[in-house]
Scaffold this active site. Structure first.
Site, short mmCIF file in Angstrom:
data_model
loop_
_atom_site.label_atom_id
_atom_site.label_comp_id
_atom_site.label_asym_id
_atom_site.label_seq_id
_atom_site.Cartn_x
_atom_site.Cartn_y
_atom_site.Cartn_z
CG HIS A 54 90.96 17.88 19.19
ND1 HIS A 54 90.88 19.09 19.83
CD2 HIS A 54 90.18 18.00 18.09
CE1 HIS A 54 90.08 19.91 19.16
NE2 HIS A 54 89.64 19.27 18.09
CG ASN A 127 87.10 23.13 18.87
OD1 ASN A 127 87.61 22.20 19.48
ND2 ASN A 127 86.82 23.08 17.58
CE1 TYR A 341 83.09 14.21 16.84
CE2 TYR A 341 84.63 14.29 18.66
CZ TYR A 341 83.99 14.92 17.60
OH TYR A 341 84.26 16.22 17.32
C1 HEM Z 1 82.89 17.82 10.66
C2 HEM Z 1 82.88 17.84 11.92
C3 HEM Z 1 83.77 17.06 12.83
C4 HEM Z 1 84.18 15.76 12.78
C5 HEM Z 1 83.87 14.73 11.71
C6 HEM Z 1 85.00 15.52 13.95
C7 HEM Z 1 85.63 14.34 14.27
C8 HEM Z 1 86.46 14.13 15.34
C9 HEM Z 1 87.16 12.91 15.63
C10 HEM Z 1 87.09 11.65 14.78
C11 HEM Z 1 87.86 13.09 16.76
C12 HEM Z 1 88.76 12.07 17.48
C13 HEM Z 1 87.99 11.44 18.63
C14 HEM Z 1 88.78 10.40 19.39
O1 HEM Z 1 89.73 9.83 18.86
O2 HEM Z 1 88.39 10.11 20.54
C15 HEM Z 1 87.59 14.42 17.22
C16 HEM Z 1 88.08 14.96 18.38
C17 HEM Z 1 87.66 16.17 18.88
N1 HEM Z 1 86.82 17.07 18.26
FE1 HEM Z 1 85.93 16.87 16.51
N2 HEM Z 1 85.05 16.67 14.69
C18 HEM Z 1 84.31 17.63 14.04
C19 HEM Z 1 84.06 18.90 14.45
C20 HEM Z 1 84.35 19.38 15.69
C21 HEM Z 1 83.84 20.60 16.25
C22 HEM Z 1 82.84 21.55 15.58
C23 HEM Z 1 84.37 20.69 17.50
C24 HEM Z 1 84.12 21.75 18.54
C25 HEM Z 1 82.95 22.17 18.88
C26 HEM Z 1 85.21 19.54 17.72
C27 HEM Z 1 85.92 19.28 18.88
C28 HEM Z 1 86.67 18.15 19.09
C29 HEM Z 1 87.43 17.94 20.31
C30 HEM Z 1 87.53 18.88 21.50
C31 HEM Z 1 88.04 16.69 20.18
C32 HEM Z 1 88.93 16.00 21.21
C33 HEM Z 1 88.05 15.25 22.21
C34 HEM Z 1 88.93 14.64 23.30
O3 HEM Z 1 89.45 15.41 24.12
O4 HEM Z 1 89.09 13.42 23.30
N3 HEM Z 1 85.17 18.76 16.60
N4 HEM Z 1 86.75 15.05 16.34
#
Ligand code: HEM
Length: 483
Positions: A54, A127, A341
């Protein structure tokens, strides 16, 4: 306008920041050129690591107001009073692309909302596709590697990238539901104002009596849902790659607000086992005819960030940021999201990332955690430990609100696969589509899968056949594969 004079970061006036300090017109630059060294050293450090996923996004500030009190479902204070607005910051994003990528490419869009509640920050990270491709967070890094550029050439298009993507998906059939959403026109958007947002994971709401509900979230755009087709998306990626980010900013700059309705689906925790499918499985939706959507409140985004880097790039959302009345379910993917996160943000932004204005809770923060790079808080308390008597034992433990939730868990320790049906929901969804939607889905899949190596294509056809034989046959035909 009042005249302002240029200064260094130390606050001293700078007479000239355009010409280096040299010996004569053609001589070497002096080590004493503090203006050059400070300006360049700061420039050298301007970039922070982009988000591992993202990475490209756009954000806006605003507020959220519930339609009524939801005290019968949750004790969370921001959901109690329809007269009270809670400030929010929302970041929309493209999941797989890197920071310089295009907004319209086929991908999942992120929809992360930070509620600055009186009880601390609540981050709801959604999402725009309601399901996830995995049931276990241990597979997440592999998934991200497979959708990111090829590690050898760093290329995102062509046969290698397509083969890597479909290779992974073909070995994870639980991704079928996700793929049917992603390759429909839902996967291509040109405006963040017209996408839905889904919590995907199952959360818990707990009221003051200790009663618990499972909850799934949905954001509905008040401007209506709108997607574009693959051809328009490709065209825009070339001519206007930041179209969705610009659209959000320009709409708010023109004085219009961008609005979404929060809706939830809910069921009492004790009815979990009575359901025909695993309601904690993030690869599946909760059908709306069985779990009707309940309108909860309205989010209004009406203020643009003043600076992209400070407020959007440095914003940090985490599923771990919850408030009393909201809790995690045992959805394994959600459990796996609680740690990473904050972990990546300590690395990406720095130890004290929660002290930056965009991330800082609006409620009072008081504990004995201290120091680290870029500490802004100035701790004037000699008792920087607990328990203490030198500061009257402060801060004291907060009283628990309401009846505490009780959960008894037992089982043998092991690495266990979560069983689940991979084909029913995507097949049902395909059969519910209009003729045009089916046509676009099939051609979008063929466009991408045709680039992958043939054994991978054949493996995917097997999954599409099991999803729906008509779908499988149409794709096989489009790929000229004899099944
Ligand atoms: C195995 C599951 C998941 C892991 C390990 C994971 C991990 C991560 C990580 C490490 C980031 C980067 C955060 C940052 O740098 O600030 C991220 C961003 C993000 N993830 Fe996940 N994620 C997972 C599942 C999901 C799911 C299920 C969704 C939706 C419901 C999701 C939505 C997002 C979104 C929207 C961002 C961007 C947040 C922002 O705008 O800063 N992720 N995720």
């Amino acid at each position: 306008m009042t005249k302002r004079y240029l200064t260094s970061n130390q606050g001293t006036t700078v007479i000239d920041d355009q010409h280096s300090l040299t010996v004569g017109e053609r001589g070497p630059i002096l080590l004493a050129d503090t203006v050059y060294f400070e300006k360049t050293a700061q420039f050298d450090r301007e970039k922070v690591p982009e988000r591992v996923f993202h990475a490209k996004g756009a954000g806006a500030f605003g507020y959220f107001v519930p339609y009524k009190s939801f005290d019968f479902l949750t004790q969370a204070k921001f959901l109690q009073n329809p007269e009270k607005a809670t400030p929010v910051f929302t970041r929309f994003s493209v999941a797989g692309g890197s920071a310089g990528g295009a907004d319209t490419v086929r991908d999942v869009r992120g929809f992360a909302v930070k509620f600055y509640t009186e009880e601390g920050n609540y981050d709801l990270i959604c999402n725009h596709v309601p399901v996830f491709p995995l049931r276990d967070p241990l597979q997440f890094a592999d998934f991200v590697h497979a959708v990111k550029p090829d590690p050898v050439t760093n290329a995102r298009g062509g046969p290698i990238a397509a083969s890597r993507f479909w290779d992974f998906m073909s070995l994870r059939p639980e991704s079928m539901n996700f793929l049917i959403y992603l390759f429909s026109d839902i996967g291509t958007v040109k405006s963040y104002r017209t996408i839905q947002g889904f919590g995907v994971n199952t959360y818990k709401w707990i009221n003051l009596h200790g009663e618990e509900w499972y909850v799934r979230y949905c954001w509905e755009p008040c401007a209506g849902v709108e997607y574009i087709d693959s051809k328009t998306a490709t065209q825009l990626a070339g001519t206007d790659p930041d179209v969705a980010s610009r659209d959000l900013f320009d709409t708010i700059a023109a004085g219009e607000s961008v609005e979404f309705e929060m809706r939830i689906q809910t069921i009492k925790v004790e009815f979990e086992c009575d359901q025909q499918f695993d309601i904690l499985d993030p690869t599946l939706i909760w059908p709306e005819n069985l779990f009707p959507l309940i309108p909860v409140g309205r989010m209004v985004l009406n203020k643009n960030p003043e600076n992209y880097f400070a407020e959007v790039e440095q914003s940090a959302f985490s599923p771990a940021a919850i408030v009393p009345g909201i809790d995690f379910s045992n959805d394994r993917v959600l459990q796996g999201r609680i740690f990473p996160y904050g972990d990546t943000q300590r690395y990406r932004i720095g130890t004290n990332y929660l002290e930056l204005p965009v991330n800082m809770p609006r409620s009072h923060v008081d504990n004995k955690m201290q120091d680290g790079f870029m500490q802004i808080k100035c701790n004037a308390d000699i008792a920087n430990y607990l328990p203490n008597t030198l500061n009257g034992g402060m801060p004291a433990w907060a009283p628990e609100k309401g009846k505490p939730s009780q959960e008894y868990v037992s089982g043998s320790v092991g690495r266990q696969e979560i069983p689940g049906d991979n084909y029913y929901q995507p097949g049902y969804r395909y059969r519910s589509m209009s003729g045009l939607e089916k046509k676009h889905l099939v051609s979008n899949i063929i466009e991408s899968l045709s680039l992958a190596y043939e054994p991978i294509q054949r493996r995917m056809i097997g999954h599409f056949m099991r999803t729906d034989s008509e779908l499988g046959n149409r794709i096989a035909q489009g790929l000229n594969l004899n099944i």
